[in-house]
Design a protein around this motif. Sequence first.
Motif, PDB file in Angstrom:
ATOM      1  N   ALA A 124       4.030  -9.702   5.048  1.00 55.99           N
ATOM      2  CA  ALA A 124       3.234  -9.448   6.244  1.00 55.99           C
ATOM      3  C   ALA A 124       2.821  -7.983   6.354  1.00 55.99           C
ATOM      4  O   ALA A 124       1.701  -7.669   6.775  1.00 55.99           O
ATOM      5  N   LEU A 125       3.720  -7.079   5.976  1.00 62.30           N
ATOM      6  CA  LEU A 125       3.418  -5.658   6.083  1.00 62.30           C
ATOM      7  C   LEU A 125       2.243  -5.270   5.192  1.00 62.30           C
ATOM      8  O   LEU A 125       1.428  -4.418   5.567  1.00 62.30           O
ATOM      9  N   SER A 126       2.135  -5.878   4.024  1.00 61.45           N
ATOM     10  CA  SER A 126       1.036  -5.525   3.131  1.00 61.45           C
ATOM     11  C   SER A 126      -0.320  -5.743   3.790  1.00 61.45           C
ATOM     12  O   SER A 126      -1.254  -4.967   3.571  1.00 61.45           O
ATOM     13  N   ARG A 127      -0.444  -6.764   4.591  1.00 63.45           N
ATOM     14  CA  ARG A 127      -1.718  -6.992   5.279  1.00 63.45           C
ATOM     15  C   ARG A 127      -1.998  -5.896   6.295  1.00 63.45           C
ATOM     16  O   ARG A 127      -3.157  -5.564   6.563  1.00 63.45           O
ATOM     17  N   ARG A 128      -0.954  -5.325   6.853  1.00 61.78           N
ATOM     18  CA  ARG A 128      -1.122  -4.269   7.844  1.00 61.78           C
ATOM     19  C   ARG A 128      -1.343  -2.899   7.209  1.00 61.78           C
ATOM     20  O   ARG A 128      -1.758  -1.963   7.886  1.00 61.78           O
ATOM     21  N   LEU A 129      -1.049  -2.772   5.939  1.00 64.33           N
ATOM     22  CA  LEU A 129      -1.293  -1.524   5.216  1.00 64.33           C
ATOM     23  C   LEU A 129      -2.597  -1.550   4.414  1.00 64.33           C
ATOM     24  O   LEU A 129      -3.038  -0.524   3.902  1.00 64.33           O
ATOM     25  N   LYS A 130      -3.206  -2.709   4.308  1.00 61.61           N
ATOM     26  CA  LYS A 130      -4.352  -2.891   3.411  1.00 61.61           C
ATOM     27  C   LYS A 130      -5.498  -1.945   3.721  1.00 61.61           C
ATOM     28  O   LYS A 130      -6.089  -1.344   2.814  1.00 61.61           O
ATOM     29  N   ALA A 131      -5.836  -1.783   4.990  1.00 60.75           N
ATOM     30  CA  ALA A 131      -6.991  -0.972   5.368  1.00 60.75           C
ATOM     31  C   ALA A 131      -6.845   0.488   4.938  1.00 60.75           C
ATOM     32  O   ALA A 131      -7.837   1.158   4.632  1.00 60.75           O
ATOM     33  N   SER A 132      -5.612   0.970   4.872  1.00 63.45           N
ATOM     34  CA  SER A 132      -5.374   2.360   4.482  1.00 63.45           C
ATOM     35  C   SER A 132      -5.050   2.501   3.000  1.00 63.45           C
ATOM     36  O   SER A 132      -4.744   3.598   2.528  1.00 63.45           O
ATOM     37  N   GLY A 133      -5.090   1.389   2.268  1.00 56.95           N
ATOM     38  CA  GLY A 133      -4.828   1.449   0.835  1.00 56.95           C
ATOM     39  C   GLY A 133      -3.366   1.386   0.462  1.00 56.95           C
ATOM     40  O   GLY A 133      -3.007   1.612  -0.703  1.00 56.95           O
ATOM     41  N   GLY A 134      -2.510   1.061   1.423  1.00 55.68           N
ATOM     42  CA  GLY A 134      -1.087   0.948   1.122  1.00 55.68           C
ATOM     43  C   GLY A 134      -0.702  -0.470   0.749  1.00 55.68           C
ATOM     44  O   GLY A 134      -1.517  -1.394   0.802  1.00 55.68           O
ATOM     45  N   ALA A 135       0.539  -0.653   0.372  1.00 56.09           N
ATOM     46  CA  ALA A 135       1.033  -1.976  -0.005  1.00 56.09           C
ATOM     47  C   ALA A 135       2.544  -2.022   0.176  1.00 56.09           C
ATOM     48  O   ALA A 135       3.214  -0.981   0.207  1.00 56.09           O
ATOM     49  N   ALA A 136       3.058  -3.226   0.305  1.00 56.06           N
ATOM     50  CA  ALA A 136       4.506  -3.425   0.397  1.00 56.06           C
ATOM     51  C   ALA A 136       4.916  -4.501  -0.589  1.00 56.06           C
ATOM     52  O   ALA A 136       4.148  -5.420  -0.888  1.00 56.06           O
ATOM     53  N   PHE A 137       6.128  -4.373  -1.088  1.00 49.11           N
ATOM     54  CA  PHE A 137       6.659  -5.322  -2.060  1.00 49.11           C
ATOM     55  C   PHE A 137       8.130  -5.574  -1.737  1.00 49.11           C
ATOM     56  O   PHE A 137       8.811  -4.715  -1.188  1.00 49.11           O
ATOM     57  N   SER A 138       8.618  -6.759  -2.081  1.00 50.16           N
ATOM     58  CA  SER A 138      10.046  -7.019  -1.988  1.00 50.16           C
ATOM     59  C   SER A 138      10.610  -7.108  -3.399  1.00 50.16           C
ATOM     60  O   SER A 138       9.891  -7.460  -4.340  1.00 50.16           O
ATOM     61  N   VAL A 139      11.884  -6.793  -3.526  1.00 51.73           N
ATOM     62  CA  VAL A 139      12.494  -6.796  -4.856  1.00 51.73           C
ATOM     63  C   VAL A 139      13.891  -7.405  -4.802  1.00 51.73           C
ATOM     64  O   VAL A 139      14.613  -7.264  -3.813  1.00 51.73           O
ATOM     65  N   HIS A 140      14.234  -8.085  -5.871  1.00 54.76           N
ATOM     66  CA  HIS A 140      15.621  -8.498  -6.135  1.00 54.76           C
ATOM     67  C   HIS A 140      16.159  -7.528  -7.177  1.00 54.76           C
ATOM     68  O   HIS A 140      15.676  -7.506  -8.317  1.00 54.76           O
ATOM     69  N   PRO A 141      17.133  -6.693  -6.820  1.00 59.92           N
ATOM     70  CA  PRO A 141      17.602  -5.683  -7.768  1.00 59.92           C
ATOM     71  C   PRO A 141      18.446  -6.231  -8.906  1.00 59.92           C
ATOM     72  O   PRO A 141      18.606  -5.573  -9.932  1.00 59.92           O
ATOM     73  N   GLY A 142      18.998  -7.433  -8.732  1.00 60.07           N
ATOM     74  CA  GLY A 142      19.890  -7.999  -9.739  1.00 60.07           C
ATOM     75  C   GLY A 142      21.319  -7.995  -9.244  1.00 60.07           C
ATOM     76  O   GLY A 142      21.639  -7.444  -8.189  1.00 60.07           O
TER      77      GLY A 142
END
Length: 325
Positions: free
Chosen positions: A200-218
């Motif tokens: 959801a956050l990625s959609r809110r950062l899109k206009a400014s060129g930002g992005a969000a990702f989730s990760v499984h570290p292991g």
Amino acid sequence: MAVSEQVPTQSGFHAKSSGAEVLADIDLAGKFAIVTGGYSGIGLETVRALAAKGVSVLVPVRSPEKAAATLADVDGDVTTAVMDLADLTSVRRFAADVLKARGSIDFLINNAGIMACPEARVGPGWESQFGVNHMGHFALTQALMPSLISQAGTRVVALSSTAHKICGIRWDDIQFSDTPYDKWQAYGQAKTANALFANALSRRLKASGGAAFSVHPGGIFTPLQRHLPQEEMIALGWLDENGDLSELAKQGFKTPEQGCSTTLWAASSALLDGKPGVYCENCDIAAPTEAEGPLARYAGVDAHACDDDAAERLWAVSEALLAQA
């Protein structure tokens, strides 16, 4: 971002790549990062790797004394400030200080978390794993949003886990108010929440060129396991009957230096440009979970953690909870 968009990039890295290897050819000098939980476990190694590349790192800390001791041997520009994800007043104070001191944030790494702990309540009565792992970071990110959108290219990384497979969002009883508490169901829900948050956050950062990702570290042995008795870790197959690492753990578990690598890959890799909100593992975008087989529990991402509608629903629920706190 549907699960069908979970397509590995063939990044060239692997499960046992280290954070230093991931960042080796990337220029990060002069960047600014915030790393929650950055003075323990994989968070500490994340800070170490970023600082070695010339990033100024701010670490929110609950215990300044412990942080000073564990960060003492980290070379580079690393500072700390008091914050407790379970205390919304401290989260808001920390964010206000950052906004006052910094015009922009290059990396926000929401790394801190608790796992499978006894039932507890934080904030206005939130179940603690949901409250700390998700709502604390949600509040922090919301408060920092002016800086996160002030420049192009900001990346936010939320640490999820393969434990998201245990449980989706318990929409009818998120806080375990009406049903008996189950520490693993609560942890699974919180890790699903971390993945949906990034979506959801990625959609809110899109206009400014930002992005969000989730990760499984292991799988990594860190202080995250502090609430698990040895008997339970033996039952889970992580330790043998003598309390030593099992053969399964020796083969599959990572060191903290390896455990921070997917976080750093998600924060820096150009291969993720144009692919906001995806869930990553082993320094690549994770493939959808196999329908069956030995890896179904431990690799890939389930559809419920990649669902746009669920992500937006959780965002709305989280905003409402925060407004009431």
